[in-house]
Design a protein around this motif. Structure first.
Motif, PDB file in Angstrom:
ATOM      1  N   PRO A  94       0.800  -1.234   0.000  1.00 56.78           N
ATOM      2  CA  PRO A  94       0.000   0.000   0.000  1.00 56.78           C
ATOM      3  C   PRO A  94       0.834   1.288   0.000  1.00 56.78           C
ATOM      4  CG  PRO A  94      -0.903  -1.563   1.561  1.00 56.78           C
ATOM      5  CD  PRO A  94       0.387  -2.146   1.071  1.00 56.78           C
ATOM      6  N   SER A 152       0.289   5.252  -1.891  1.00 59.48           N
ATOM      7  CA  SER A 152      -0.304   6.159  -0.897  1.00 59.48           C
ATOM      8  C   SER A 152      -0.421   7.588  -1.421  1.00 59.48           C
ATOM      9  CB  SER A 152       0.491   6.135   0.400  1.00 59.48           C
ATOM     10  OG  SER A 152       1.818   6.575   0.175  1.00 59.48           O
ATOM     11  N   ARG A 202      -5.119   3.662  -1.873  1.00 62.27           N
ATOM     12  CA  ARG A 202      -4.425   3.029  -0.759  1.00 62.27           C
ATOM     13  C   ARG A 202      -5.280   1.899  -0.179  1.00 62.27           C
ATOM     14  NH1 ARG A 202      -4.660   2.879   4.315  1.00 62.27           N
ATOM     15  NH2 ARG A 202      -6.138   4.559   4.546  1.00 62.27           N
ATOM     16  N   ALA A 261      -5.183  -1.088  -2.471  1.00 58.48           N
ATOM     17  CA  ALA A 261      -3.889  -1.768  -2.334  1.00 58.48           C
ATOM     18  C   ALA A 261      -3.836  -2.557  -1.022  1.00 58.48           C
ATOM     19  CB  ALA A 261      -2.753  -0.758  -2.412  1.00 58.48           C
ATOM     20  N   GLU A 262      -4.421  -2.007   0.032  1.00 63.42           N
ATOM     21  CA  GLU A 262      -4.470  -2.727   1.307  1.00 63.42           C
ATOM     22  C   GLU A 262      -5.280  -4.008   1.182  1.00 63.42           C
ATOM     23  OE1 GLU A 262      -5.968   0.039   4.195  1.00 63.42           O
ATOM     24  OE2 GLU A 262      -4.004   0.973   4.484  1.00 63.42           O
TER      25      GLU A 262
END
Length: 138
Positions: free
Chosen positions: A103, A107, A114, A117-118
């Motif tokens: 992540p 960012s 983000r 991606a997490e």
């Protein structure tokens, strides 16, 4: 590009099921965008673990036929390796993908990116843990 692909799968899965036609259309978009087949399969497998997948064909009742997916097989696809990979290959694939999808790398693109991606990172971690448990790896 990978996060956009992830968003497309999220949209397709929003109703709790994924139709074969939806997956084929996302695959066309991925090919057009130059996304590798491994990346496509990895992201697709993230969503097939959590949603019913329906083939486009119908049975005699006029309903879509259900195709189940082996969760552990999807875990291998998420890590972009085959089930006959060695333990060292599993670890190497995980480390490589963890760097690629961390992540922190996105960012600067905003909160939505983000979070996406997490989500991918969490799926990678879960797939890796499932494979480690099934193999008895430490």
């Amino acid at each position: 590009r990978l996060l956009i692909l992830q968003f497309l799968f999220g949209l397709a899965a929003a109703d709790g099921e994924m139709l074969n036609a939806e997956i084929l259309e996302i695959q066309n978009i991925a090919q057009w965008a130059g996304i590798s087949q491994n990346d496509f399969e990895s992201i697709k497998s993230m969503f097939l673990n959590n949603h019913q997948y329906y083939q486009q064909s119908t049975n005699s009742n006029g309903r879509s036929s259900y195709s189940s997916y082996d969760s552990l097989n999807n875990d291998y696809k998420i890590l972009e390796i085959s089930s006959d990979a060695t333990d060292d290959e599993v670890k190497k694939a995980y480390r490589s993908l963890a760097k690629k999808h961390h992540p922190d790398r996105v960012s600067h693109l905003g909160e939505d990116m983000r979070k996406a991606a997490e989500e991918k990172f969490a799926k990678l971690n879960q797939a890796y843990e499932n494979i480690k448990i099934s193999r008895g790896m430490k």
